[in-house]
Design an enzyme around this catalytic site. Structure first.
Site, PDB file in Angstrom:
ATOM      1  CB  SER A 127      -0.973   0.017   1.187  1.00  0.00           C
ATOM      2  OG  SER A 127      -0.255   0.219   2.391  1.00  0.00           O
ATOM      3  CB  THR A 157      -1.012   0.356  -4.055  1.00  0.00           C
ATOM      4  OG1 THR A 157      -0.965  -0.472  -2.889  1.00  0.00           O
ATOM      5  CG2 THR A 157      -0.673   1.786  -3.687  1.00  0.00           C
ATOM      6  CE1 TYR A 158      -3.894  -1.549   1.977  1.00  0.00           C
ATOM      7  CE2 TYR A 158      -3.275  -2.852   0.062  1.00  0.00           C
ATOM      8  CZ  TYR A 158      -3.223  -2.623   1.428  1.00  0.00           C
ATOM      9  OH  TYR A 158      -2.497  -3.453   2.229  1.00  0.00           O
ATOM     10  N   GLY A 179       5.800  -2.277   0.614  1.00  0.00           N
ATOM     11  CA  GLY A 179       5.778  -3.559  -0.089  1.00  0.00           C
ATOM     12  C   GLY A 179       6.313  -3.423  -1.502  1.00  0.00           C
ATOM     13  CB  ALA A 180       5.251  -5.021  -4.672  1.00  0.00           C
ATOM     14  CB  ALA A 181       4.012   0.259  -3.878  1.00  0.00           C
TER      15      ALA A 181
END
Length: 150
Positions: free
Chosen positions: A24, A56-57, A72-74
């Site tokens: 996120s 993403t959120y 995370g991945a972001a």
């Protein structure tokens, strides 16, 4: 139904990238509330430095912190100091487009709000759409609008 811009944080700076988190983007609740972005809402993120585009959120960080943290991945797509655009959207029947007035915030290098703008679509007497970017005094600005300090 059409997918339309509902609000935007334009040119906010990434303050942290945290790869070891569940994912996120963490944002200051003050910024989110003013732009109409909800917690857990999906947003599009466009990195002005790299051109990366992700979805993403939103999770809310500390109020008043001016944070913008990719998790995370972001975190692989944006690094501290990168300038990004965060945009939420809404599905709306085309006949209601003139009722939509998206809020757009622009930022300085400290993530303080520089400008408070809005978008406005109207229909002229011939049934054609017109588009304006309005400042806080509801004065129309040039389109396209050059972001100050950019």
């Amino acid at each position: 139904m059409r997918k339309l811009v509902a609000g935007k944080l334009h040119g906010i700076y990434v303050t942290e990238a945290n790869l070891n988190y569940h994912g996120s983007i963490t944002l200051d609740p003050d910024h989110c509330e003013e732009a109409g972005i909800l917690p857990m809402e999906f947003v599009e993120i466009w990195n002005k430095n790299s051109g990366a585009r992700i979805s993403t959120y939103v999770i809310l960080g500390e109020r008043g912190s001016r944070c913008c943290i990719l998790n995370g991945a972001a975190a692989r797509t944006c690094q501290p100091g990168d300038q990004i655009i965060i945009c939420n959207s809404v599905y709306l029947d085309e006949s209601r487009i003139t009722s939509l007035k998206p809020k757009v915030l622009t930022f300085d290098e400290n993530n303080d709000i520089r400008d408070r703008l809005s978008y406005s679509v109207t229909v002229d007497s011939d049934g054609r759409y017109t588009f304006e970017i309005l400042d806080q005094a509801h004065t129309a600005l040039p389109v396209p609008l050059k972001v100050s300090g950019a």
